[in-house]
Design an enzyme around this catalytic site. Sequence first.
Site, PDB file in Angstrom:
ATOM      1  CB  SER A 113      -0.923  -0.023   1.221  1.00  0.00           C
ATOM      2  OG  SER A 113      -1.914   0.978   1.108  1.00  0.00           O
ATOM      3  CG  ASN A 114      -0.342   4.663  -1.334  1.00  0.00           C
ATOM      4  OD1 ASN A 114      -1.056   5.409  -0.677  1.00  0.00           O
ATOM      5  ND2 ASN A 114      -0.760   4.052  -2.432  1.00  0.00           N
ATOM      6  N   PRO A 115       1.144   5.577   2.001  1.00  0.00           N
ATOM      7  CG  PRO A 115       2.929   6.926   2.617  1.00  0.00           C
ATOM      8  CD  PRO A 115       2.397   6.133   1.498  1.00  0.00           C
ATOM      9  CB  SER A 116      -2.933   7.861   0.269  1.00  0.00           C
ATOM     10  OG  SER A 116      -4.193   8.472   0.195  1.00  0.00           O
ATOM     11  CB  ALA A 136      -2.555   7.218  -3.343  1.00  0.00           C
TER      12      ALA A 136
END
Length: 380
Positions: free
Chosen positions: A186-189, A253
Amino acid sequence: MVSRLRKRGASVTVVMTEAATKLVAPMSFRTISDSPVHTQMFEEPRRWNVEHIALAEWADAMVVAPATGNILAKAANGIADDYLSTLLLAFDGTKIVAPAMNTRMWENPATRRNCHTLLEDGFAIIEPDVGRLASGAEGAGRFPDPSVVVEEISSHMHRDRSLEGKTVLVTAGPTREHFDPVRFVSNPSTGLMGYSMAMAARERGARVHLISGPTSLAEPRGVHMVRVTSAEEMKDACEGLWDRVDILLMTAAVADARPLRYSENKGKKNRDDLLGPVEATPDILANLGPRKGERFIVGFAAETPGDDALENARGKMQSKNADMMVLNEVGGEHSAFGADDNRVLLLSGDNCEELPREHKRILARGIMDRVVKALPGAKK
Ligand code: C5P
């Protein structure tokens, strides 16, 4: 809020409920507003009628901030049993509430119902933030920063209903690509930019569908919310709504890679190939772009500083068939991820405009203004 509004040139009169006078001395508001403060206690009952009607006729907008669950319930039901609620009932200008309360009260079905009634009755709602509450607990219901509240009051007062009759699809937050029941790519959005875009569209009268990956944000009231986890689910949700959409704001994102393998059991952590091989996720925007038709599409590009950010974003705008691209900086000193504020470059055609650093809720309104102006048939 009172002094910020006055700095913008507004005349402000403060009405306090009895409970409010226990928290703040009316004299403080008298000084800040430079005008008499109306309280239930000090008013002579005989003069009520005249006074509240006169005040209701004087004001352009009435803002209840912070609005408790109780005043929302009273306003939604036309109950007028004190000065403030009577004034609300007598007032027919722009009515705005900024709810702030404990999370359980905010999520309570009665409060949800009351908020929907208020929206239907033409009230505007300034959404509470998620964060530390008066009780010390964390959750939805916190009063937003006064700069955000004042900005939203001002935009509600302009009564821009330019998106009435339009359907806006907003995607927000990250996606999670699981390779076992507890682990994912995943990503930190945080989703804040997308949720703010959804609020800005709703404010202008649009019907809003918000497709959100996992976030810890509260659902904005008055928007249709679809919760998804993976890029595949987000793609399916977008496809399902596509026929109805006039404007797409692709803020999400989306995770770029997903594991090829999924294990039903949690993998052992000392394995080198825990994640296994990955493949690219479907590019949702690139798939929808060619089927754009009459729709207006806004993409969001996150670029690390130092790369050829502008060039890359322009390339994406073209390849994904977007009308507008919002370029954010990520990974550097001023990363957009996880922060409440942001600065962006707005690309459309050959134009490039910088929107300076602001809270994302304020920035989203700035972006929506540009979108509205760029729509076919808009007054230039
Ligand atoms: O190619 P890149 O990820 O930088 O493009 C960003 C834009 O494309 C964003 O609007 C994002 O929501 C969208 N996107 C998408 N599907 C993906 C990756 C990005 O729709 N798999």
